[in-house]
Design an enzyme around this catalytic site. Sequence first.
Site, PDB file in Angstrom:
ATOM      1  N   HIS A  74      49.812  19.520  31.304  1.00 20.92           N
ATOM      2  CA  HIS A  74      48.980  19.515  32.505  1.00 20.92           C
ATOM      3  C   HIS A  74      49.830  19.384  33.756  1.00 20.92           C
ATOM      4  CE1 HIS A  74      44.663  18.753  30.957  1.00 20.92           C
ATOM      5  NE2 HIS A  74      45.383  19.301  29.990  1.00 20.92           N
ATOM      6  N   VAL A  78      50.017  22.486  36.767  1.00 15.75           N
ATOM      7  CA  VAL A  78      49.468  22.170  38.086  1.00 15.75           C
ATOM      8  C   VAL A  78      50.618  21.782  39.013  1.00 15.75           C
ATOM      9  CG1 VAL A  78      47.871  20.718  39.395  1.00 15.75           C
ATOM     10  CG2 VAL A  78      47.340  21.333  37.026  1.00 15.75           C
ATOM     11  N   GLY A  80      53.602  22.779  38.988  1.00 16.83           N
ATOM     12  CA  GLY A  80      54.915  22.782  38.362  1.00 16.83           C
ATOM     13  C   GLY A  80      55.273  21.422  37.782  1.00 16.83           C
ATOM     14  N   ASP A  82      56.603  18.470  38.080  1.00 24.40           N
ATOM     15  CA  ASP A  82      57.118  17.584  39.130  1.00 24.40           C
ATOM     16  C   ASP A  82      56.491  16.195  39.092  1.00 24.40           C
ATOM     17  OD1 ASP A  82      54.556  18.099  39.998  1.00 24.40           O
ATOM     18  OD2 ASP A  82      55.121  18.649  42.045  1.00 24.40           O
ATOM     19  N   PRO A 171      43.729  25.929  31.361  1.00 25.23           N
ATOM     20  CA  PRO A 171      42.844  26.750  30.526  1.00 25.23           C
ATOM     21  C   PRO A 171      41.555  26.021  30.191  1.00 25.23           C
ATOM     22  CG  PRO A 171      44.665  25.867  29.226  1.00 25.23           C
ATOM     23  CD  PRO A 171      44.966  25.556  30.662  1.00 25.23           C
ATOM     24  N   THR A 202      47.874  20.469  16.974  1.00 25.79           N
ATOM     25  CA  THR A 202      47.982  19.957  15.610  1.00 25.79           C
ATOM     26  C   THR A 202      47.893  18.437  15.583  1.00 25.79           C
ATOM     27  OG1 THR A 202      49.283  20.041  13.569  1.00 25.79           O
ATOM     28  CG2 THR A 202      50.503  19.800  15.622  1.00 25.79           C
ATOM     29  N   ASP A 254      42.910  18.766  14.471  1.00 29.12           N
ATOM     30  CA  ASP A 254      43.402  19.148  13.152  1.00 29.12           C
ATOM     31  C   ASP A 254      43.018  18.011  12.218  1.00 29.12           C
ATOM     32  OD1 ASP A 254      44.748  19.673  10.823  1.00 29.12           O
ATOM     33  OD2 ASP A 254      46.760  19.665  11.699  1.00 29.12           O
ATOM     34  N   THR A 257      45.749  16.985   8.917  1.00 33.57           N
ATOM     35  CA  THR A 257      46.930  16.139   9.193  1.00 33.57           C
ATOM     36  C   THR A 257      46.951  15.792  10.684  1.00 33.57           C
ATOM     37  OG1 THR A 257      48.264  18.154   9.454  1.00 33.57           O
ATOM     38  CG2 THR A 257      48.312  17.065   7.299  1.00 33.57           C
TER      39      THR A 257
END
Length: 336
Positions: A74, A78, A80, A82, A171, A202, A254, A257
Amino acid sequence: MGQKRLGLRRRQSVVMVVAVLLVATAVSSAVAQLSQSYYASTCPNVETLVRGAVTQKLKETFNAAPGTLRLFFHDCFVRGCDASVLIAGQDDEHSAGADTTLSPDALDLITRAKAAVDADAGCSNKVSCADILALAAREVVSQAGGPYYQVELGRLDGKVGTRAVVKHSLPGAAFDLDQLNKLFATNGLTQTDMIALSGGHTIGVTHCDKFVRRLYQFKGKAAANSPAMNLAFLRQMRQTCPLNYSPSTVAMLDAVTPNKFDNGYFQTLQQQKGLLASDQVLFADRRSRATVNYFAANQTAFFDAFVAAITKLGRVGVKTVAGNDAEIRRVCTKVN
């Protein structure tokens, strides 16, 4: 009319080429300025110090592992890489969109890692929060059973973190393949990079509100073109997330596992047991299915692709020159 259309297409093509070149130039510049040995003379123990903080936190709660990986993703998408995602305030990134569910355990892990680094007299105020986050992301992946990889360092911390840009930078849970590819491409990442980074699911959980429309039909609000879900799995998820679900209820991304960084995520997609539409679409869409199948069958290939992708991710929008927009923060949650 035909000539006008041809001219419009040419202009659109030129714009696209320019955009790709700008991304490529920015990435090349970042590669030139970042270095795996950046702190060799100023804070040679930085990786050991961060590793110790991560190990201790994971002994207390595994939730910090997926939370930290998500925090890094994230942050980079957003503004870059930084550490702007760490800034706390009335208009911070935490208060918008998907960032409202960032893990408190992950934020605490970074605070502890920063304290551990600064407690070393030779390192105090010499290592950026952005680099600490990048190192912590590597550590949680490795300590959860995933690949250990070298991290490029030399990022500075941004001085701005606002909620306004969050929504359109990350996304969505219902994104289709075209939307995913478009967003990742703006950050210099390919479809293979996107699929490999999605494999980070995962480990970790998601809240019911992110996939409940895949479980029930809501009048006038049915999920458009939502990928198919395994029927037995759907019934199981309806028990986890009934119509009157609690906002705090979560489900494992997931379930086989959940505490191990492996290629199990891709195998769940093959079984149509992906919770998020944006995950299941990677198998549902023929254009990406072959890569999902490849990673599901070959964990080494997945790990190699993940390392390549997260290394590229770590170069997005980095700041390497101190000034009006960059510094090394003394406290990760606020600018100096």
